[in-house]
Scaffold this motif. Structure first.
Motif, mmCIF file in Angstrom:
data_model
loop_
_atom_site.group_PDB
_atom_site.id
_atom_site.type_symbol
_atom_site.label_atom_id
_atom_site.label_comp_id
_atom_site.label_asym_id
_atom_site.label_seq_id
_atom_site.Cartn_x
_atom_site.Cartn_y
_atom_site.Cartn_z
ATOM 1 N N ARG A 1 3.718 -4.283 11.866
ATOM 2 C CA ARG A 1 2.619 -3.872 11.442
ATOM 3 C C ARG A 1 2.617 -2.314 11.747
ATOM 4 N NH1 ARG A 1 -1.684 -5.421 13.431
ATOM 5 N NH2 ARG A 1 -1.288 -6.457 15.424
ATOM 6 N N LYS A 2 2.749 -1.828 12.984
ATOM 7 C CA LYS A 2 2.747 -0.728 13.132
ATOM 8 C C LYS A 2 3.897 0.293 12.311
ATOM 9 C CE LYS A 2 3.557 -1.219 17.641
ATOM 10 N NZ LYS A 2 3.280 -0.828 19.072
ATOM 11 N N GLU A 3 5.016 -0.519 12.093
ATOM 12 C CA GLU A 3 5.962 0.463 11.376
ATOM 13 C C GLU A 3 5.601 0.515 9.862
ATOM 14 O OE1 GLU A 3 10.251 -0.640 9.413
ATOM 15 O OE2 GLU A 3 9.681 -1.706 11.339
ATOM 16 N N LYS A 4 4.879 -0.431 9.359
ATOM 17 C CA LYS A 4 4.576 -0.510 8.031
ATOM 18 C C LYS A 4 3.173 0.035 7.601
ATOM 19 C CE LYS A 4 8.240 -2.613 6.704
ATOM 20 N NZ LYS A 4 9.564 -1.764 6.072
ATOM 21 N N TYR A 5 2.256 0.120 8.554
ATOM 22 C CA TYR A 5 0.902 0.881 8.583
ATOM 23 C C TYR A 5 0.997 2.226 7.750
ATOM 24 C CZ TYR A 5 -3.671 2.370 9.641
ATOM 25 O OH TYR A 5 -5.033 3.201 9.715
ATOM 26 N N GLY A 6 0.301 2.243 6.700
ATOM 27 C CA GLY A 6 0.266 3.594 6.035
ATOM 28 C C GLY A 6 1.391 3.912 5.106
ATOM 29 N N ALA A 7 2.273 3.096 5.236
ATOM 30 C CA ALA A 7 3.582 3.544 4.360
ATOM 31 C C ALA A 7 3.438 3.762 2.881
ATOM 32 C CB ALA A 7 4.789 2.546 4.787
ATOM 33 N N GLY A 8 2.540 2.950 2.413
ATOM 34 C CA GLY A 8 2.239 3.111 0.985
ATOM 35 C C GLY A 8 3.147 2.409 0.055
ATOM 36 N N ASN A 9 4.275 1.781 0.495
ATOM 37 C CA ASN A 9 5.289 1.246 -0.246
ATOM 38 C C ASN A 9 4.848 -0.161 -1.099
ATOM 39 O OD1 ASN A 9 6.839 3.209 0.541
ATOM 40 N ND2 ASN A 9 7.788 1.879 2.422
ATOM 41 N N TYR A 10 3.904 -0.874 -0.307
ATOM 42 C CA TYR A 10 3.328 -2.010 -1.032
ATOM 43 C C TYR A 10 1.892 -2.073 -1.269
ATOM 44 C CZ TYR A 10 7.533 -3.128 2.104
ATOM 45 O OH TYR A 10 8.779 -3.136 2.641
ATOM 46 N N THR A 11 1.887 -1.967 -2.789
ATOM 47 C CA THR A 11 0.618 -1.739 -3.192
ATOM 48 C C THR A 11 -0.302 -2.895 -3.012
ATOM 49 O OG1 THR A 11 1.334 -2.242 -5.493
ATOM 50 C CG2 THR A 11 1.223 0.020 -4.944
ATOM 51 N N ARG B 1 8.928 -6.419 -7.677
ATOM 52 C CA ARG B 1 9.140 -6.837 -6.140
ATOM 53 C C ARG B 1 8.998 -5.982 -5.229
ATOM 54 N NH1 ARG B 1 13.953 -8.663 -7.550
ATOM 55 N NH2 ARG B 1 15.380 -6.753 -6.578
ATOM 56 N N LYS B 2 9.295 -4.713 -5.576
ATOM 57 C CA LYS B 2 8.998 -3.784 -4.241
ATOM 58 C C LYS B 2 7.577 -3.553 -4.045
ATOM 59 C CE LYS B 2 8.859 0.470 -7.487
ATOM 60 N NZ LYS B 2 9.476 1.453 -7.919
ATOM 61 N N ASN B 3 6.730 -4.013 -4.651
ATOM 62 C CA ASN B 3 5.248 -3.834 -4.232
ATOM 63 C C ASN B 3 4.767 -4.820 -3.193
ATOM 64 O OD1 ASN B 3 4.805 -1.704 -6.170
ATOM 65 N ND2 ASN B 3 4.551 -3.124 -7.730
ATOM 66 N N TYR B 4 5.616 -6.031 -2.934
ATOM 67 C CA TYR B 4 5.231 -6.945 -2.201
ATOM 68 C C TYR B 4 6.213 -6.945 -0.864
ATOM 69 C CZ TYR B 4 3.073 -8.917 -6.397
ATOM 70 O OH TYR B 4 2.189 -9.008 -7.425
ATOM 71 N N ILE B 5 5.210 -6.957 0.068
ATOM 72 C CA ILE B 5 5.971 -7.439 1.325
ATOM 73 C C ILE B 5 6.938 -8.450 1.373
ATOM 74 C CG2 ILE B 5 5.467 -8.028 3.713
ATOM 75 C CD1 ILE B 5 4.685 -5.368 3.819
#
Length: 263
Positions: free
Chosen positions: A162-172, A109-113
């Motif tokens: 989008r800016k917050e999550k950009y490049g975070a690498g949490n969601y494969t 579940r952690k791989n998905y937005i």
């Protein structure tokens, strides 16, 4: 034989769409090159002002994110014997929605937005200039080639997300764009005509093709989905009122219904 894993079986059980990749693209992508009406060469006024309200439904690739927007356009159109041009402003408000099926495995579940509903808004400028040929009777204008441009800025909680999550690498499984300023440019061709006895009923068909510089490279992962901007538009004018329907795409796929008034 390829080993069948639990996540693969889970995708089958939940439906492929819930396990597909999520593209968090700019909300306006595919919608910012809408039709800009101009008078016909034999109209009573060679320059007119147009106010148009639009409803837009669109989705990012693989239907990951859905967008519903209202848009207001104000522009001025001019037509002469061999050329025409238009310029104007627009603004939009709406919502971006994302929903996934419940995934019981916490590691998967952690791989998905996660599902969300976020507001979107923006403002922009548009221009068009083109060369045209008139029929011998004057009731058909073939706008052979037009150069069109649109630049807009997106605001709201979806753009912030989008800016917050950009490049975070949490969601494969996610491809996230941080693009806020969207410039689309390209060429269009249009034919507009009216009956020989009634100038007040006009029909137009337009095709546009172009691109949005930097859109593909704005994602935090490499994407292979083509980002060509394209649209097909039908326009009907009855006296001072108008109706328009548009199908378009530029990563996002979109349809737009518009009602307008000119003076």
């Amino acid at each position: 034989m390829k080993k069948i894993t639990f996540p693969m079986l889970l995708c089958v059980a939940l439906g492929f769409s819930s396990c597909s990749r999520s593209y968090l693209s700019p909300a306006i992508s595919g919608n910012n090159m809408g039709y800009m009406a101009r008078p016909m060469a034999d109209d009573y006024k060679p320059a007119q002002t147009y106010i148009t309200g639009s409803f837009i439904g669109s989705a990012s690739p693989e239907n990951a994110i859905s967008f519903a927007m209202g848009m207001l356009n104000l522009h001025r159109g001019h037509t002469y014997k061999s050329f025409n041009f238009a310029y104007g402003i627009f603004g939009y408000l709406g919502e971006a929605s994302h929903k996934i099926a419940e995934i019981s495995d916490p590691d998967d579940r952690k791989n998905y937005i996660p599902s969300f509903n976020k507001n979107i808004s923006g403002i922009g400028l548009k221009t068009s200039i083109g060369y045209q040929v008139l029929s011998s009777t004057g009731n058909t204008n073939f706008r052979v080639i037009n150069w069109e441009n649109s630049i807009s800025r997106e605001m709201g909680s979806y753009a912030d997300f989008r800016k917050e999550k950009y490049g975070a690498g949490n969601y494969t499984n996610s491809y996230i764009s941080n693009k806020i300023d969207v410039w689309t440019t390209g060429l269009s061709s249009e034919i507009i005509f009216h009956g020989s006895r009634n100038k007040n009923i006009q029909h137009s068909f337009r095709v546009f093709i172009g691109g949005t510089p930097g859109l593909t490279n704005s994602f935090d992962r490499t994407i292979t989905t083509p980002s060509i901007a394209k649209s097909f538009n039908y326009y009907l004018k009855l006296n001072n009122f108008s109706f328009s329907y548009e199908l378009s795409g530029n990563l996002n796929s979109s349809s737009k219904l518009s009602l307008g008034y000119s003076f």
